[in-house]
Design an enzyme around this catalytic site. Structure first.
Site, PDB file in Angstrom:
ATOM      1  N   TYR B 363       6.608  -3.449 -33.582  1.00 32.44           N
ATOM      2  CA  TYR B 363       5.219  -3.944 -33.543  1.00 32.44           C
ATOM      3  C   TYR B 363       4.251  -2.993 -32.843  1.00 32.44           C
ATOM      4  O   TYR B 363       4.662  -1.960 -32.344  1.00 32.44           O
ATOM      5  CB  TYR B 363       5.121  -5.375 -33.041  1.00 32.44           C
ATOM      6  N   GLU B 364       2.976  -3.376 -32.907  1.00 33.36           N
ATOM      7  CA  GLU B 364       1.883  -2.526 -32.424  1.00 33.36           C
ATOM      8  C   GLU B 364       1.923  -1.187 -33.176  1.00 33.36           C
ATOM      9  O   GLU B 364       1.628  -0.139 -32.634  1.00 33.36           O
ATOM     10  CB  GLU B 364       2.024  -2.309 -30.914  1.00 33.36           C
ATOM     11  N   GLY B 365       2.287  -1.241 -34.462  1.00 30.30           N
ATOM     12  CA  GLY B 365       2.477  -0.043 -35.281  1.00 30.30           C
ATOM     13  C   GLY B 365       3.924   0.386 -35.214  1.00 30.30           C
ATOM     14  O   GLY B 365       4.440   0.664 -34.135  1.00 30.30           O
TER      15      GLY B 365
END
Lengths: 260, 388
Positions: B363-365
């Protein structure tokens, strides 16, 4: 409501060792904490303030470094800290200590309730709280596990006994000592911690209290510690893990052989 | 121990978060992992300790701190439970857009309650068909008089259903592509805003993850953040400063696993000796410690870079997130290995660290997207230098 909380800085108990030569506690390198029972007193004081308004003044008697205990109490929400520190206080037993603390209360003058932990984890005497109330000639209720109500200038509290609990009503001002069942102490807030860093701590010496010289410190202490020692640890027991009747027979033989 | 020259206030934050972790989080982490229950009790403690206000300006009731302060808190919380930590951080992710792009009315309305932790926030970008390709979002916001009407579905939204304040990214002008996307503040209980199923996750199970469903959800036009068309810029800028928080989460998870592994290796006896006396184990522990320390240095340095005011931090924060999360995955896997068969059992904490670590690579890219960001920055920089 003016609330006074008394606390004591104690060595973190699990780490305490006794110097076998001098029979005194080895304090070097041992972390100091607020007496765990006093944390409940602080919490209860703050809760009373949150409910009824007013202020919480926290006091301790001890060496200059006890100031850190007062700052911790302020970080939790107490408003003011007063340190009673003077060489003349050194060597105080519970009588001299409670006299000194009572003199500090007299100097503060206005108060509605005094809260103490039920006892300190180092001395374990549970005498200082009751001592203060005696010197001040106010009611004392020990081992309080719940403050039910505070109104019309009196408090109704539940007091722990070995069989259960008593419900007691006392006029204010009074002194209570609290047990750990009374609440769950909070964790400090960042803003409280920052406030405590900047808070001014008042220090009072014997002269500020107008205390009688022969009632404080070593002079005012009729009791003294003659010796402190660690009792020898009990030898390990023996376990017989065979069948029940065999084990019983074995045990009886051993008891007989030792003439027990 | 490397001295990172933290300020007195930062040490205070660290000690406070450590106390919360040891007293409130660690004792119930396994239970929260099992039940997947939202950690309201812990959130309340964190709120009362003023920690939700770390990066919020003092005039809105916050502490006026920076990204490094948040990273310190995230590292400590994550040693206890990565799920609790991300619940805290996700509220921050929903708060940053208001801090950075909110107007005075929006700040006055939302920041004080967020600083006190009376309400928590969430950030809604991801959709079923728009993960790494954020430009593929389909949720729309159509302007009608003094309102916007939202339609569409967001999914995998951390704090979804439990947060009260949401930042929602939606299309306001499809023909403009990435420049036709805007950010909105949407409050829970707005008619037309409902929640889908709660996801059953591999790790970070104490955190809640839900779908957000918008069906003709009418919000006042005052809830638009910044201007129409700025949704993607806001998103990218927010991720640049929030990524170190996830990196710090990974760091805390790795440190927690390392601490557990060292303790276990000293206690576990095989062949008549503690396994910590074997070089095979010692070398593993040494490598783990080295990687964790390198991750910490990178995370703190990146956070400081952001706090110093440098706006061009996309690549640095991608590097920190990439390295720290890969480190967490490796270190937690090795911790399970050191625990042997016991490590595979839920009775011991390391398998949870390993499950929790995995999401930090996603997550968060995803870490592949992080590599894209890093490489693009490198190539762009080289091209710029050639022109000179």
């Amino acid at each position: 409501m003016n609330i006074i909380v008394f606390i004591k800085q104690v060595p973190e108990t699990t780490q305490v060792q006794i110097d076998p030569k001098t029979n005194t506690l080895i304090r070097e390198g041992v972390q100091s904490i607020i007496n765990p029972f006093d944390m409940y007193a602080i919490e209860e004081g703050i809760r009373l303030k949150e409910k009824f308004g007013g202020k919480v003044t926290v006091l301790t008697m001890g060496p200059p470094q006890a100031e850190s205990a007062l700052r911790e109490a302020i970080s939790l929400g107490c408003d003011e800290g007063i340190l009673l520190s003077d060489r003349a206080f050194a060597g105080s037993d519970t009588l001299a200590t409670s006299y000194t603390l009572a003199m500090a209360v007299k100097k503060i003058k206005e108060f509605d309730i005094i809260i103490c932990g039920k006892q300190a984890s180092d001395g374990d005497t549970a005498q200082v709280g009751p001592g203060i109330s005696t010197h001040l000639d106010i009611p004392q209720i020990t081992y309080v596990k719940k403050i039910e109500e505070v109104k019309d200038n009196s408090a109704i509290v539940e007091r722990m006994t070995e069989e259960g609990f008593e419900v007691i009503k006392a006029p204010l001002p009074c002194l209570i000592t609290v047990v750990k069942e009374i609440n769950e102490p909070r964790i400090p807030s960042l803003k409280g911690m920052m406030r405590s860093k900047k808070a001014a701590i008042t220090t009072w010496k014997a002269i500020d209290l107008q205390a009688e010289e022969d009632r404080i410190g070593l002079k005012g202490s009729p009791t003294q510690v003659v010796k402190i020692f660690t009792p020898p640890s009990r030898p390990k027991g023996q376990i017989f893990d065979g069948a029940a009747d065999e084990s019983v027979a074995k045990l009886v033989d051993i008891l007989k052989s030792q003439l027990i | 121990m490397i001295d990172y020259l933290l300020t007195e206030d930062q040490k205070m934050i660290r000690d406070l978060c450590r106390q919360i972790t040891e007293e409130k989080i660690t004792p119930i982490a396994a239970e929260l992992d099992k039940t997947g229950e939202f950690p309201w009790e812990i959130i309340k403690v964190i709120a009362q300790s003023d920690l939700f206000g770390l990066v919020i300006e003092e005039k809105y009731g916050g502490m006026g701190g920076g990204v490094l302060d948040v990273c310190i808190a995230m590292e400590e919380f994550s040693k206890g439970c990565g799920g609790v930590a991300i619940t805290y951080a996700a509220s921050g992710l929903g708060t940053y857009p208001i801090i950075l792009y909110g107007n005075e009315e929006q700040k006055n309305k939302y920041l004080p309650v967020l600083a006190k932790g009376e309400k928590i926030a969430a950030f809604g970008l991801t959709e079923p068909a728009a993960g790494s390709d954020a430009s593929a979002i389909q949720t729309t916001a159509k302007k009608e008089g003094n309102h916007y009407i939202l339609n569409g579905t967001k999914h995998f939204i951390t704090n979804g259903g439990d947060a009260q304040i949401y930042i929602i990214i939606a299309i306001t002008n499809k023909s403009k592509g990435a420049r036709g996307v805007s950010a909105f503040i949407v409050e829970k209980d707005t008619p037309g805003f409902t929640f889908g199923k709660k996801e059953d996750k591999m790790g970070i199970r104490a955190s809640s993850t839900r779908e957000l469903i918008f069906t003709d959800c009418k919000i006042p036009k005052e809830n638009l953040l910044a201007r129409e068309g700025q949704g993607f810029i806001i998103t990218m800028k927010i991720f640049d400063i929030s990524r170190p928080g996830v990196a710090a989460q990974a760091l805390g998870i790795a440190q927690g696993a390392l601490d557990a592994a060292v303790k276990y290796a000293r206690e576990r006896v095989q062949f008549g000796k503690p396994i910590s006396s074997f070089q095979g184990i010692q070398f593993m522990l040494a490598d783990m410690a080295t990687q964790v320390e390198a991750a910490r240095a990178l995370v703190y340095a990146t956070a400081r870079e952001i706090d110093s005011g440098n706006k061009n931090v996309g690549s640095d924060s991608a590097i920190a997130k990439l390295f720290a999360s890969d480190t967490a995955m490796k270190v937690t896997t090795d911790a399970v290995q050191i625990f042997g068969g016991y490590g595979y059992m839920k009775e011991y904490p390391v398998e949870k660290y390993m499950r929790d670590a995995k999401i930090t690579q996603i997550y968060e890219g995803t870490n592949q997207i992080q590599r894209n960001i890093i490489a693009q920055a490198l190539i762009k920089e080289a091209a710029k230098n050639k022109k000179k």
